[in-house]
Structures are given as structure tokens and as C-alpha cells.
Design a protein around this motif. Structure first.
Motif, PDB file in Angstrom:
ATOM      1  N   VAL A 277      12.697 -26.695  25.415  1.00  0.00           N
ATOM      2  CA  VAL A 277      13.336 -25.471  24.927  1.00  0.00           C
ATOM      3  C   VAL A 277      12.560 -24.241  25.377  1.00  0.00           C
ATOM      4  O   VAL A 277      13.147 -23.227  25.731  1.00  0.00           O
ATOM      5  CB  VAL A 277      13.469 -25.528  23.400  1.00  0.00           C
ATOM      6  N   ARG A 278      11.231 -24.337  25.385  1.00  0.00           N
ATOM      7  CA  ARG A 278      10.430 -23.180  25.758  1.00  0.00           C
ATOM      8  C   ARG A 278      10.758 -22.735  27.177  1.00  0.00           C
ATOM      9  O   ARG A 278      11.051 -21.555  27.425  1.00  0.00           O
ATOM     10  CB  ARG A 278       8.951 -23.518  25.656  1.00  0.00           C
TER      11      ARG A 278
ATOM     12  N   ALA B  37      21.473 -20.679  16.674  1.00  0.00           N
ATOM     13  CA  ALA B  37      22.555 -20.030  17.433  1.00  0.00           C
ATOM     14  C   ALA B  37      23.748 -20.962  17.593  1.00  0.00           C
ATOM     15  O   ALA B  37      23.579 -22.159  17.732  1.00  0.00           O
ATOM     16  CB  ALA B  37      22.034 -19.628  18.798  1.00  0.00           C
TER      17      ALA B  37
ATOM     18  N   ALA C  83      14.484 -21.560  27.410  1.00  0.00           N
ATOM     19  CA  ALA C  83      14.772 -20.300  26.731  1.00  0.00           C
ATOM     20  C   ALA C  83      14.113 -19.135  27.441  1.00  0.00           C
ATOM     21  O   ALA C  83      14.709 -18.063  27.583  1.00  0.00           O
ATOM     22  CB  ALA C  83      14.292 -20.371  25.289  1.00  0.00           C
TER      23      ALA C  83
ATOM     24  N   ILE D  89      17.377 -21.270  18.803  1.00  0.00           N
ATOM     25  CA  ILE D  89      18.427 -22.028  19.487  1.00  0.00           C
ATOM     26  C   ILE D  89      19.160 -22.944  18.516  1.00  0.00           C
ATOM     27  O   ILE D  89      20.382 -23.087  18.566  1.00  0.00           O
ATOM     28  CB  ILE D  89      17.813 -22.800  20.678  1.00  0.00           C
ATOM     29  N   LEU D  90      18.387 -23.535  17.588  1.00  0.00           N
ATOM     30  CA  LEU D  90      19.042 -24.377  16.590  1.00  0.00           C
ATOM     31  C   LEU D  90      19.973 -23.548  15.728  1.00  0.00           C
ATOM     32  O   LEU D  90      21.024 -24.010  15.289  1.00  0.00           O
ATOM     33  CB  LEU D  90      17.999 -25.077  15.716  1.00  0.00           C
TER      34      LEU D  90
ATOM     35  N   MET E 232      23.064 -24.351  18.578  1.00  0.00           N
ATOM     36  CA  MET E 232      22.822 -25.768  18.893  1.00  0.00           C
ATOM     37  C   MET E 232      24.024 -26.363  19.619  1.00  0.00           C
ATOM     38  O   MET E 232      23.884 -27.071  20.604  1.00  0.00           O
ATOM     39  CB  MET E 232      22.577 -26.545  17.592  1.00  0.00           C
ATOM     40  N   GLU E 233      25.265 -26.044  19.132  1.00  0.00           N
ATOM     41  CA  GLU E 233      26.469 -26.601  19.786  1.00  0.00           C
ATOM     42  C   GLU E 233      26.572 -26.094  21.213  1.00  0.00           C
ATOM     43  O   GLU E 233      26.885 -26.847  22.133  1.00  0.00           O
ATOM     44  CB  GLU E 233      27.744 -26.204  19.029  1.00  0.00           C
ATOM     45  N   GLN E 234      26.223 -24.799  21.340  1.00  0.00           N
ATOM     46  CA  GLN E 234      26.291 -24.207  22.675  1.00  0.00           C
ATOM     47  C   GLN E 234      25.304 -24.896  23.610  1.00  0.00           C
ATOM     48  O   GLN E 234      25.596 -25.146  24.778  1.00  0.00           O
ATOM     49  CB  GLN E 234      25.966 -22.726  22.559  1.00  0.00           C
ATOM     50  N   LEU E 235      24.138 -25.200  23.031  1.00  0.00           N
ATOM     51  CA  LEU E 235      23.105 -25.869  23.816  1.00  0.00           C
ATOM     52  C   LEU E 235      23.599 -27.220  24.301  1.00  0.00           C
ATOM     53  O   LEU E 235      23.469 -27.573  25.479  1.00  0.00           O
ATOM     54  CB  LEU E 235      21.879 -26.048  22.930  1.00  0.00           C
TER      55      LEU E 235
ATOM     56  N   PHE F 276      11.545 -20.275  19.506  1.00  0.00           N
ATOM     57  CA  PHE F 276      12.722 -20.499  20.339  1.00  0.00           C
ATOM     58  C   PHE F 276      13.564 -21.649  19.794  1.00  0.00           C
ATOM     59  O   PHE F 276      14.788 -21.581  19.790  1.00  0.00           O
ATOM     60  CB  PHE F 276      12.314 -20.805  21.778  1.00  0.00           C
TER      61      PHE F 276
ATOM     62  N   PHE G 270      10.788 -31.675  22.783  1.00  0.00           N
ATOM     63  CA  PHE G 270      11.835 -30.678  22.525  1.00  0.00           C
ATOM     64  C   PHE G 270      11.284 -29.268  22.694  1.00  0.00           C
ATOM     65  O   PHE G 270      11.908 -28.412  23.322  1.00  0.00           O
ATOM     66  CB  PHE G 270      12.402 -30.869  21.112  1.00  0.00           C
TER      67      PHE G 270
END
Lengths: 166, 74, 400
Positions: free
Chosen positions: C302-303, B74, C306, B71-72, A1-4, B67, C298
Motif C-alpha cells: 500500500v505504501r 476510501a 499510494a 485506503i481502507l 477498499m472496494e475501489q482498491l 495510507f 500489506f
């Protein structure tokens, strides 16, 4: 999340939003609207043509049905007329036959009646002649043979036997 | 295995396990969607187009979820 | 004759288009020593490849096509610079990105309008007075520099502009064709079925009757994402749809559209759901509200992000296999392995490029459709008492 979040660049977000809104506006104005209108128009045109063809087909079918109906009617009429004619013909023949028969019967009857009348008159004539003849015979018998009574009676009988009717 | 490597890798383990779990869940979900769609298409081949569209949409929703979790995490 | 003429115009166009590229390329061959101080050291270790891939996935301020090493071991970058426009503390500043000399580590300082800028990891910082290098605290916030508002034509913005103009060119030409003829010719014949596909397969079934209002947005989004996905697969390495800011902007536009076109029925059902005990209604309303305003956009953003990022990473990693396995498989073997693997992944990526555009558009249409749906049937079904009483009535009648 932080990276995002690290990768998320607000500058690019703002630039993209503005540019994309401009692109949408230009595309709608110069591309999508005319294209959509043209497509709709064309599709309506095609639909209209299809409908017209369908209608024409239906009309054709109707016409054909009408024709068939007319033909059938005409045929029926002809049939009826022919039947009438035939009927009239037979009727006429029958009438003629009947009339002729009646006439013939009438003539036969007349002939018979006249024959009867002739016969009757002939019989009447004969009767009167027989009377005259018998009177003459009687006179002659009386004149010549009054003396011999038996002989005279025999003579009368003889005479009567000779004088057959007809 | 040196201690330094262990110290480097150890904090990443929860994330990796989480990612693995997400992928397992997503895989099961995708398998179910795909299987059901195949069955549906086999039963009613004439509805293949509609089933496919619905399948893709549901698969996309699932994919978004997976995803998102990845992502959350990572 | 006509075909010959067409191909001649095509080639002329190609040549004309490629002139500025080659001119830029010639004009901006830069010579720098490779990183790490070792001359003639190409990217060939795992860490370097990882960094290279991560760098590629990011936006950048210049258009880098490729690099090569000359015989004396110097690295040459071939590409062309893009304009940098900044709104910083001293107002508006503009210069070409070549001023940074391909530096991305914050070493080269550009002085302009009394401000001094450095570029670090594709981000431009404005140094405070007297400072020469950016320093960061533990939370990765710059201590001695500020971030100016960056209006630059970065690589992504360049891509957006090029694709936008290309789309405008193609589709306005298609639109013009309809004025003179019923059926388009040439390239329009390729575009028309795509437009019809989006309208009939995406907009109409998902939105319903009022689809015409939203078709423009959906078509733009569909072609924008699709073309940019495809361009991203080409060797120049545009990675526009893999920028989270870009996908976020697209998702937010979808969000704004369906929030503002949502009708009474939509909001009513979302916030005060009929057919559910009163106690649960605020809770469900809250969940629905969060779902509509946050989770839906979101998941959309994100889809796309990613998928494209994963695709780029996988393709580049498989290409890197050719470098990394050289020792164990020999040059020919590793090249064949990497070619074989990356070829098939590339084919899958071609499918994904279309699929993601399709899914983004379909889901946008679906969300818009939910917002504008005027579902009377649904309302009757969820009616509180009427339906139930009628049902029992019917059952009772059928028994007696």
C-alpha cells in the motif's frame, strides 16, 4: 477498499510475479553474482594491500628499533673500552710510579746502609789507629819523658786534646 | 445549497472525517518522530546517519499505517 | 577523439532506438471523434480531467503517447499498439490492441477465433454468444460476459520488460567490465556506488551475517522500483509502480522470502513468546502471525502504491490547474502558476521516487533480517527465571 479491489488486476499480478522472478533470476546470474564477487575480491585486495603496508611499516619500525639498539650497544661498548683503557693507563702509571719509588727507596736504603758500614769501618779503623797512635805516643812519652812524671801526665793530656776524632 | 447536493455529499462525510483524523494522527506522529530525530542529531551529530535511517524507517511504517487507513476507508 | 566516438555511438543508438517508436507512431495515428459527440472538444472540464487522470493511473492495452486535434476538429492519438493475448473460452487468442481503435467504452467488438471481445475501462471482456454490449449488475459484476485470462503485453508489462532488459543490459555490462579491469569506466562508474550503497547501507546492517543470499533480490527490487518510479515521472506516463497488482507481487515475493527463510528462533518467538504469561501467549501469537503474514506485506504494497498514485495525481492535477484557471487568471497567468507548482512537486516526486525504492528495499531487508536473526542475547534476556535470580543475588551480595 472496494475501489482498491476493483483496481487490482489478477492478470497483471500473475504476469508481474512471473516476469519479476525471471528478472531476479537473470540479474542474479548475469549481474549481481559477478559484480558482488568482483567487488568482494577488490575489497579483499585493497584490505590485503593495506595490511601488507601496515606490516611493512611495522617491520620498518622494528628494524629501526633494532638499529638504534645496536647503535646504543656499540656506543656503550666503546665507552666501556675507553674506560678500561683509561683505567689500565692510570694503573700502569701508578704501578710504574710505585715501582720507581720502591726502587729509589731501596737504593737510598742501600746507600745509607753502605754509608753506615763505611762509617763504622772508618771508626773501627780510626779506633785501631788511635790505639796504635796512643801506644806510640805512650812509647815516646815513656821513652822521653819518663823522668818528669807531672810533665808527662800533662803531655799525655795535651796529646789527647790534640788528637781529636776526625 | 440544493437538496440534491446535500444528499450527494452527506454519505461521504464520515469518510472525509475519518481521512482527516488519520491525517491528523499521522501528522502528530511524523512531527514527534522528526522532532525527536532532530534533537538526537543535535545532541550527537556524529550519529546523524544512523538516526536518519531509523527515522526514515519509522516514518515509513507510520506512513504505511496512515495510507492503509486512508485506503481502507476510501 | 574517444569522446567524439562515444557520443557518435550514443546518438546512433538513440536514433536506432527511436526508429521503432516513430514508425509505430506513424503507423497508428488513429482518427476518432472526441467523446460526447462534440468535435474538437479537448479535455477541459473538471469532470473530464478527473476521468483523464483516473484513466492514466490505470493500466492500458496500447501505448498512448499524446493526442492532438487537427484543423477539422478530429482527434488524433499518437502511440503504438501492444499485443493482446487472451486465454478465453475458445482457447488462446492474440491480436494487436489497434483492433479496438482506442475504444475504452465497450463499443468496438473484436471478433477473433469465434470469440467476441470488448474493452471497457482498460479491462477486456469476452461477450457471451449473441450479446453486443457488456451489462453489469449492482455489484459491478458482468452479467452477460466473462473475463478471459489476460496475458497481454499491456503498458505495464511493456514497462516491466523494457526496464528489466535495460537493467540486465546495464548491470551485465558492469559485470563484464570487472573481468578486464578493477575499476569500471563510463556508466558503470555511476552504477557501482549504487550497488555498493544497497549492499552496505541496506542489506548488511539490516540482515546481518547472511546478507549475501538476499542481496540479489534486494538489489533487483531496489533498481526495479527506482527506475520504474523515475520512468513514471516522464511524460510517456508509465505508471507501473502505481499498479497495485505490481506492488502486491513485489510484497508477496518479499513475504515468501522471509517466511521461507525464517529460522526456528523467529517462529518460536512469534508463536510462543517467552517471558509472557501462558494465558496471553496464543493471543499474542495470533496477533504476531497476522502481523507477519498480512499487515507487513500489506503495508509494503500500500505504501508504494499510494505514494506513487498520490504523486501522479498531484502532479497531473497541478498541471490541470493551467487549464482550469484559464478563465480567472488568463492563459499566461494560469500556465505560470501551474508550471511553478508542478515544478516543485516534480522535484519532491524525484525524491519520493528514490525514497520509496529505498524504503521498500530497507523494510524488505528488515523483515528478512528479523526472520534470519540468530539472536542469542535476546533469548538470554527473556529467560524466565535465571536472569532475575542472578540479579537479586548480585544485589544481596553488594549489600552484605
Amino acid at each position: 477498499m472496494e475501489q482498491l479491489l476493483e483496481n487490482f488486476s489478477l492478470d497483471l499480478f500473475v504476469k508481474q510475479t512471473i516476469l519479476f522472478l525471471i528478472i531476479i533470476f537473470l540479474m542474479v546470474k548475469f549481474a549481481w553474482k559477478p559484480i558482488m564477487n568482483a567487488l568482494n575480491e577488490r575489497e579483499e585486495g585493497i584490505q590485503g594491500a593495506l595490511d601488507a603496508a601496515e606490516n611493512a611499516k611495522k617491520e620498518m619500525a622494528n628494524l629501526q628499533a633494532d638499529n638504534e639498539k645496536l647503535l646504543k650497544e656499540a656506543r656503550a661498548e666503546r665507552e666501556a673500552m675507553l674506560k678500561d683503557a683509561r683505567d689500565i693507563k692510570t694503573k700502569m702509571i701508578d704501578d710504574a710510579k710505585a715501582e720507581a719509588k720502591a726502587e729509589a727507596d731501596k737504593m737510598v736504603a742501600q746507600a745509607q746502609a753502605s754509608i753506615e758500614a763505611e762509617r763504622k769501618s772508618a771508626i773501627a779503623d780510626l779506633k785501631s789507629q788511635v790505639a796504635v797512635l796512643s801506644v806510640e805516643i805512650a812509647e815516646k812519652v815513656v821513652k822521653s819523658e819518663l823522668s818528669d812524671k807531672e810533665k808527662q801526665l800533662g803531655l799525655v793530656n795535651e796529646m789527647l786534646g790534640k788528637a781529636t776524632l776526625n | 445549497m440544493s437538496l440534491a447536493l446535500v444528499q450527494e455529499v452527506a454519505p461521504m462525510i464520515p469518510n472525509m472525517v475519518g481521512a482527516g483524523l488519520v491525517v491528523i494522527g499521522g501528522g502528530i506522529g511524523l512531527g514527534k518522530i522528526g522532532g525527536a530525530a532532530m534533537e538526537g542529531i543535535a545532541r550527537q551529530p556524529e550519529a546523524a546517519g544512523k538516526i536518519q535511517t531509523a527515522m526514515i524507517i519509522v516514518a515509513a511504517l507510520l506512513e504505511g499505517l496512515a495510507f492503509g487507513a486512508l485506503i481502507l476507508g476510501a | 577523439m574517444k569522446v567524439a566516438l562515444k557520443s557518435i555511438t550514443f546518438f546512433t543508438l538513440l536514433v536506432v532506438l527511436s526508429i521503432p517508436f516513430s514508425a509505430f507512431a506513424k503507423g497508428s495515428i488513429e482518427t476518432t471523434t472526441a467523446k460526447g459527440g462534440v468535435k474538437g472538444d479537448p479535455v477541459n472540464t473538471q469532470a473530464e480531467i478527473k476521468e483523464y487522470i483516473q484513466h492514466h493511473l490505470k493500466d492500458s492495452h496500447d501505448f498512448h503517447l499524446f493526442s492532438y486535434f487537427s484543423e477539422n476538429g478530429e482527434e488524433h492519438h499518437v502511440g503504438f499498439p501492444l499485443p493482446v493475448m487472451l486465454w478465453g473460452e475458445n482457447g488462446f487468442t492474440a491480436f494487436m490492441s489497434s483492433a479496438f481503435h482506442h475504444d475504452d467504452s465497450g463499443e468496438v467488438v473484436v471478433e477473433k477465433n469465434g470469440s467476441r471481445f470488448v474493452k471497457l475501462h482498460s479491462k477486456i471482456y469476452e461477450l457471451n454468444a449473441g450479446q453486443t454490449a457488456v451489462q453489469f449488475d449492482a455489484d459491478h459484476h458482468a452479467v452477460n460476459a466473462s473475463k478471459p485470462f489476460d496475458l497481454s503485453i499491456t503498458k505495464s508489462v511493456f514497462g516491466i520488460l523494457v526496464i528489466g532488459l535495460l537493467m540486465l543490459f546495464w548491470f551485465s555490462r558492469l559485470a563484464k567490465q570487472y573481468k578486464s579491469k578493477k575499476v569500471p569506466t563510463g556508466f558503470g562508474r555511476v552504477l557501482e556506488p549504487l550497488v555498493v550503497y544497497v549492499r552496505d547501507e541496506i542489506a548488511k546492517p539490516n540482515i546481518g551475517e547472511s546478507y549475501r543470499k538476499f542481496t540479489g533480490y534486494l538489489l533487483t527490487v531496489f533498481f526495479f522500483i527506482w527506475i520504474l518510479n523515475l520512468v513514471g515521472l516522464m511524460p510517456f506516463g508509465f505508471n507501473v509502480t502505481g499498479q497495485i497488482a505490481v506492488t502486491a507481487a513485489l510484497a508477496v515475493i518479499t513475504l515468501v522470502i522471509y517466511v521461507f527463510s525464517g529460522n526456528k528462533h523467529f517462529w518460536g518467538h512469534m508463536l510462543w513468546m517467552p517471558g509472557i504469561p501462558y494465558i496471553f501467549r496464543p493471543l499474542l501469537g495470533l496477533i504476531e502471525l497476522v502481523g507477519t503474514l498480512i499487515i507487513k506485506p500489506f503495508s509494503l504494497l500500500v505504501r508504494l502504491f499510494a505514494n506513487i498514485t498520490a504523486g501522479h495525481t498531484v502532479v497531473m492535477s497541478l498541471i490541470a490547474v493551467g487549464i482550469l484557471l484559464q478563465e480567472s487568471l488568463s492563459a499566461v497567468g494560469s500556465t505560470l502558476v501551474s508550471l511553478f507548482l508542478s515544478l516543485f512537486i516534480m522535484l519532491i516526486e524525484l525524491l519520493v521516487a528514490f525514497l520509496q525504492a529505498y524504503i521498500f528495499t530497507t523494510l524488505s531487508a528488515l523483515f528478512i533480517g528479523m526472520a534470519v536473526a540468530d539472536d542469542h542475547h535476546d533469548e538470554e534476556l527473556h529467560d524466565e527465571h535465571g536472569e532475575k535470580i542472578e540479579d537479586t543475588e548480585v544485589i544481596r551480595k553488594s549489600f552484605s
